[in-house]
Design a protein around this motif. Structure first.
Motif, mmCIF file in Angstrom:
data_model
loop_
_atom_site.group_PDB
_atom_site.id
_atom_site.type_symbol
_atom_site.label_atom_id
_atom_site.label_comp_id
_atom_site.label_asym_id
_atom_site.label_seq_id
_atom_site.Cartn_x
_atom_site.Cartn_y
_atom_site.Cartn_z
ATOM 1 N N UNK A 173 52.776 108.919 33.677
ATOM 2 C CA UNK A 173 52.416 109.683 34.884
ATOM 3 C C UNK A 173 53.621 109.961 35.771
ATOM 4 N N UNK A 174 54.806 109.556 35.320
ATOM 5 C CA UNK A 174 56.017 109.873 36.051
ATOM 6 C C UNK A 174 56.338 108.911 37.180
ATOM 7 N N UNK A 175 55.769 107.739 37.168
ATOM 8 C CA UNK A 175 56.027 106.736 38.202
ATOM 9 C C UNK A 175 56.758 105.553 37.604
ATOM 10 N N UNK A 176 57.410 104.781 38.479
ATOM 11 C CA UNK A 176 58.115 103.580 38.056
ATOM 12 C C UNK A 176 57.343 102.365 38.542
ATOM 13 N N UNK A 177 56.916 101.491 37.631
ATOM 14 C CA UNK A 177 56.191 100.281 38.042
ATOM 15 C C UNK A 177 57.092 99.363 38.866
ATOM 16 N N UNK A 178 56.531 98.796 39.924
ATOM 17 C CA UNK A 178 57.262 97.847 40.761
ATOM 18 C C UNK A 178 56.851 96.417 40.448
ATOM 19 N N UNK A 179 55.777 96.239 39.704
ATOM 20 C CA UNK A 179 55.278 94.905 39.356
ATOM 21 C C UNK A 179 54.445 95.016 38.083
ATOM 22 N N UNK A 182 52.526 101.161 47.171
ATOM 23 C CA UNK A 182 51.270 101.808 46.778
ATOM 24 C C UNK A 182 50.806 101.332 45.408
ATOM 25 N N UNK A 183 49.503 101.385 45.227
ATOM 26 C CA UNK A 183 48.902 101.000 43.953
ATOM 27 C C UNK A 183 48.445 102.237 43.205
ATOM 28 N N UNK A 184 48.622 102.206 41.924
ATOM 29 C CA UNK A 184 48.113 103.253 41.047
ATOM 30 C C UNK A 184 47.044 102.614 40.173
ATOM 31 N N UNK A 185 45.825 103.151 40.203
ATOM 32 C CA UNK A 185 44.736 102.633 39.382
ATOM 33 C C UNK A 185 44.787 103.288 38.016
ATOM 34 N N UNK A 244 51.417 98.278 41.042
ATOM 35 C CA UNK A 244 52.255 98.675 42.161
ATOM 36 C C UNK A 244 53.345 99.591 41.631
ATOM 37 N N UNK A 245 53.600 100.681 42.362
ATOM 38 C CA UNK A 245 54.637 101.628 41.963
ATOM 39 C C UNK A 245 55.571 101.897 43.132
ATOM 40 N N UNK A 246 56.790 102.290 42.805
ATOM 41 C CA UNK A 246 57.742 102.694 43.829
ATOM 42 C C UNK A 246 57.389 104.103 44.306
ATOM 43 N N UNK A 247 57.514 104.323 45.604
ATOM 44 C CA UNK A 247 57.208 105.641 46.172
ATOM 45 C C UNK A 247 58.228 106.700 45.807
#
Length: 75
Positions: free
Chosen positions: A42-48, A2-5, A68-71
């Motif tokens: 925002x509490x997410x981990x970037x995947x790229x 998934x992408x986070x804008x 891109x973030x890990x789900x």
């Protein structure tokens, strides 16, 4: 993935510089790092690495990055 804008407030001069660097195939490291930091906030981990996709036309100008973030992974 998934992408986070991410939208980062900016000024017109910085936005113009980021856009020029992007068109030249280069990266504006400060704003890319700021986009990555916002993903972590925002509490997410970037995947790229964050990808610059453009700017808004409003005031203040905002830089737009997709990351891109890990789900299933959060900090």
């Amino acid at each position: 993935m998934p992408l986070l804008r991410i939208q980062l407030d900016s000024d017109r001069n910085t936005a113009r510089r980021v856009l020029e660097l992007h068109q030249a195939g280069k990266v504006h490291h400060e704003t890319r790092d700021a986009a990555r930091d916002e993903v972590w906030r925002r509490g997410r981990t970037p995947a790229a690495e964050p990808v610059f996709i453009g700017t808004t036309n409003g005031e203040p100008v905002r830089l737009l990055y997709d990351v891109e973030v890990y789900l299933d992974t959060t900090r």
